[in-house]
Motif scaffolding. Sequence first.
Motif, PDB file in Angstrom:
ATOM      1  N   ASP B 234       0.807  -1.225   0.000  1.00 49.95           N
ATOM      2  CA  ASP B 234       0.000   0.000   0.000  1.00 49.95           C
ATOM      3  C   ASP B 234       0.835   1.268   0.000  1.00 49.95           C
ATOM      4  N   ALA B 235       2.090   1.177  -0.383  1.00 47.84           N
ATOM      5  CA  ALA B 235       2.953   2.349  -0.245  1.00 47.84           C
ATOM      6  C   ALA B 235       3.560   2.786  -1.582  1.00 47.84           C
ATOM      7  N   GLY B 236       3.904   4.078  -1.625  1.00 51.79           N
ATOM      8  CA  GLY B 236       4.636   4.641  -2.753  1.00 51.79           C
ATOM      9  C   GLY B 236       6.080   4.841  -2.339  1.00 51.79           C
ATOM     10  N   HIS B 237       6.653   6.009  -2.695  1.00 52.65           N
ATOM     11  CA  HIS B 237       8.077   6.233  -2.425  1.00 52.65           C
ATOM     12  C   HIS B 237       8.348   6.453  -0.931  1.00 52.65           C
ATOM     13  N   LEU B 238       7.556   7.333  -0.298  1.00 53.81           N
ATOM     14  CA  LEU B 238       7.817   7.653   1.126  1.00 53.81           C
ATOM     15  C   LEU B 238       7.056   6.671   2.023  1.00 53.81           C
ATOM     16  N   TYR B 239       7.523   5.426   2.013  1.00 60.08           N
ATOM     17  CA  TYR B 239       6.755   4.343   2.636  1.00 60.08           C
ATOM     18  C   TYR B 239       6.625   4.469   4.144  1.00 60.08           C
ATOM     19  N   SER B 240       7.549   5.156   4.809  1.00 63.69           N
ATOM     20  CA  SER B 240       7.441   5.187   6.283  1.00 63.69           C
ATOM     21  C   SER B 240       6.305   6.116   6.721  1.00 63.69           C
ATOM     22  N   THR B 241       5.863   7.006   5.827  1.00 66.11           N
ATOM     23  CA  THR B 241       4.670   7.808   6.112  1.00 66.11           C
ATOM     24  C   THR B 241       3.420   6.976   5.838  1.00 66.11           C
ATOM     25  N   GLU B 242       3.506   6.179   4.813  1.00 69.31           N
ATOM     26  CA  GLU B 242       2.323   5.456   4.334  1.00 69.31           C
ATOM     27  C   GLU B 242       2.057   4.181   5.120  1.00 69.31           C
ATOM     28  N   GLN B 243       3.121   3.458   5.457  1.00 66.45           N
ATOM     29  CA  GLN B 243       2.992   2.242   6.264  1.00 66.45           C
ATOM     30  C   GLN B 243       4.018   2.306   7.398  1.00 66.45           C
ATOM     31  N   PRO B 244       3.748   3.152   8.432  1.00 65.26           N
ATOM     32  CA  PRO B 244       4.756   3.385   9.485  1.00 65.26           C
ATOM     33  C   PRO B 244       5.153   2.124  10.242  1.00 65.26           C
ATOM     34  N   GLU B 245       4.302   1.086  10.202  1.00 63.19           N
ATOM     35  CA  GLU B 245       4.619  -0.147  10.932  1.00 63.19           C
ATOM     36  C   GLU B 245       5.887  -0.821  10.394  1.00 63.19           C
ATOM     37  N   VAL B 246       6.304  -0.440   9.170  1.00 64.91           N
ATOM     38  CA  VAL B 246       7.504  -1.059   8.604  1.00 64.91           C
ATOM     39  C   VAL B 246       8.748  -0.718   9.438  1.00 64.91           C
ATOM     40  N   ASP B 247       8.726   0.417  10.133  1.00 61.45           N
ATOM     41  CA  ASP B 247       9.886   0.797  10.948  1.00 61.45           C
ATOM     42  C   ASP B 247      10.157  -0.237  12.044  1.00 61.45           C
ATOM     43  N   GLN B 248       9.085  -0.845  12.559  1.00 61.75           N
ATOM     44  CA  GLN B 248       9.279  -1.888  13.587  1.00 61.75           C
ATOM     45  C   GLN B 248       9.937  -3.127  12.993  1.00 61.75           C
ATOM     46  N   ASP B 249       9.534  -3.455  11.756  1.00 63.20           N
ATOM     47  CA  ASP B 249      10.156  -4.612  11.082  1.00 63.20           C
ATOM     48  C   ASP B 249      11.634  -4.338  10.822  1.00 63.20           C
ATOM     49  N   ILE B 250      11.928  -3.082  10.459  1.00 68.23           N
ATOM     50  CA  ILE B 250      13.324  -2.715  10.190  1.00 68.23           C
ATOM     51  C   ILE B 250      14.143  -2.789  11.478  1.00 68.23           C
ATOM     52  N   ALA B 251      13.570  -2.287  12.573  1.00 65.71           N
ATOM     53  CA  ALA B 251      14.267  -2.359  13.862  1.00 65.71           C
ATOM     54  C   ALA B 251      14.552  -3.813  14.229  1.00 65.71           C
ATOM     55  N   ARG B 252      13.579  -4.692  13.984  1.00 63.98           N
ATOM     56  CA  ARG B 252      13.764  -6.115  14.300  1.00 63.98           C
ATOM     57  C   ARG B 252      14.895  -6.703  13.431  1.00 63.98           C
ATOM     58  N   PHE B 253      14.867  -6.370  12.144  1.00 69.54           N
ATOM     59  CA  PHE B 253      15.924  -6.877  11.243  1.00 69.54           C
ATOM     60  C   PHE B 253      17.313  -6.449  11.743  1.00 69.54           C
ATOM     61  N   LEU B 254      17.424  -5.165  12.135  1.00 67.88           N
ATOM     62  CA  LEU B 254      18.728  -4.642  12.571  1.00 67.88           C
ATOM     63  C   LEU B 254      19.187  -5.333  13.859  1.00 67.88           C
ATOM     64  N   ARG B 255      18.225  -5.548  14.767  1.00 66.09           N
ATOM     65  CA  ARG B 255      18.606  -6.204  16.040  1.00 66.09           C
ATOM     66  C   ARG B 255      19.073  -7.638  15.771  1.00 66.09           C
ATOM     67  N   GLU B 256      18.341  -8.326  14.888  1.00 61.10           N
ATOM     68  CA  GLU B 256      18.677  -9.734  14.613  1.00 61.10           C
ATOM     69  C   GLU B 256      19.971  -9.857  13.809  1.00 61.10           C
ATOM     70  N   ALA B 257      20.252  -8.822  12.974  1.00 63.67           N
ATOM     71  CA  ALA B 257      21.482  -8.868  12.175  1.00 63.67           C
ATOM     72  C   ALA B 257      22.715  -8.710  13.076  1.00 63.67           C
ATOM     73  N   GLY B 258      22.484  -8.199  14.298  1.00 59.82           N
ATOM     74  CA  GLY B 258      23.535  -8.141  15.313  1.00 59.82           C
ATOM     75  C   GLY B 258      24.601  -7.153  14.982  1.00 59.82           C
TER      76      GLY B 258
END
Lengths: 80, 258
Positions: B234-258
């Motif tokens: 459901d997002a265009g270019h500025l996806y963090s405005t459009e689907q802000p929940e993606v930031d939580q997924d990104i935080a999880r990825f970064l934590r797991e990547a160690g």
Amino acid sequence: MVGHVRCRHRGRAVSARVDEFAEAALGAYEDMVRRSCDLQRALARALPFEPARVLLSTTADLTRDLAAVQLSGARWLLDS
Amino acid sequence: MTRLHWETTGSGDPVLMIMGLGLSGGAWWRTVPVLSRSLCVITFDNRGVGRSRARFHSYTTEAMADDAVSVLDSAGVERAHVYGFSLGGMVAQQLALRHAERVRSIVLGATHAGGPRAVRPGADVIAFFRRRATMSAEDAARASVPFNYGPRCRREHADRIAEDIRRRLAHPFSEQAYRAQMVAAALHNCHRRLTRIEAPTLVVHGRHDRVVPVANAEILAERIPRAELRVLDDAGHLYSTEQPEVDQDIARFLREAG
């Protein structure tokens, strides 16, 4: 028919080898530019005179950016 | 002399955020509060933008990647996660290639690899970005809405778009710096070398992105050996405005990547 297929395969193999060689040459040039920039920056840090320091670090930046444009263009041609 | 403004928020493993065309580090305002709950978030203004200054107004993504490393040096950080958005994503690719030893993992948001194989936006988008440098900041921000946001966000979240514009206008950028960044984006070309990136990578892209078509994300995910792809329906270019929940997924990825 079989001959045609073989020729096409040989053509592809040669082109892949040329491609590999070109990429290796670009990589070597990139490494050389980086070493040259690092050297210029190290020299700049060692110099006691401010104008000379600025001049050398500016030259290092220009060397990097000119090489970046050349490498981008060369890789563009290889990919086309 | 090039002077870069940077700041940190939160504590934990460091993540360096690299913003896109013409935007200052402040444009991460939606993402920083989410990531900084578990990470030390480093934001900075790219050269020529916001509170940063450039010696020359001629940029390459290589130069911008070296700037990003200077920020890490200045912050005393040896290795960091790197999250680049749009032009910042191109800089993140260069950073991972030029300074692999400094990168723990990478998030590439709404970006492309460059070169002749990159999928170009439509002619109307290109014409807009050329015109934009000659428009007032406010006119440009408003005229960019159909290009930056997907249809759903424009229909249902006009308030979020208005807040984005208000914040963007608080940090105007110089026309020269904007043009220089456009040149850097046009010259960017990492396609052939992406296979050399060893860091775990998350590629994030909005399906309705008109500025950087989503096919570019597929190319990145295919070429980078340890990449995973997340396409936001459901997002265009500025996806963090459009689907802000993606930031939580990104935080999880970064934590797991160690």
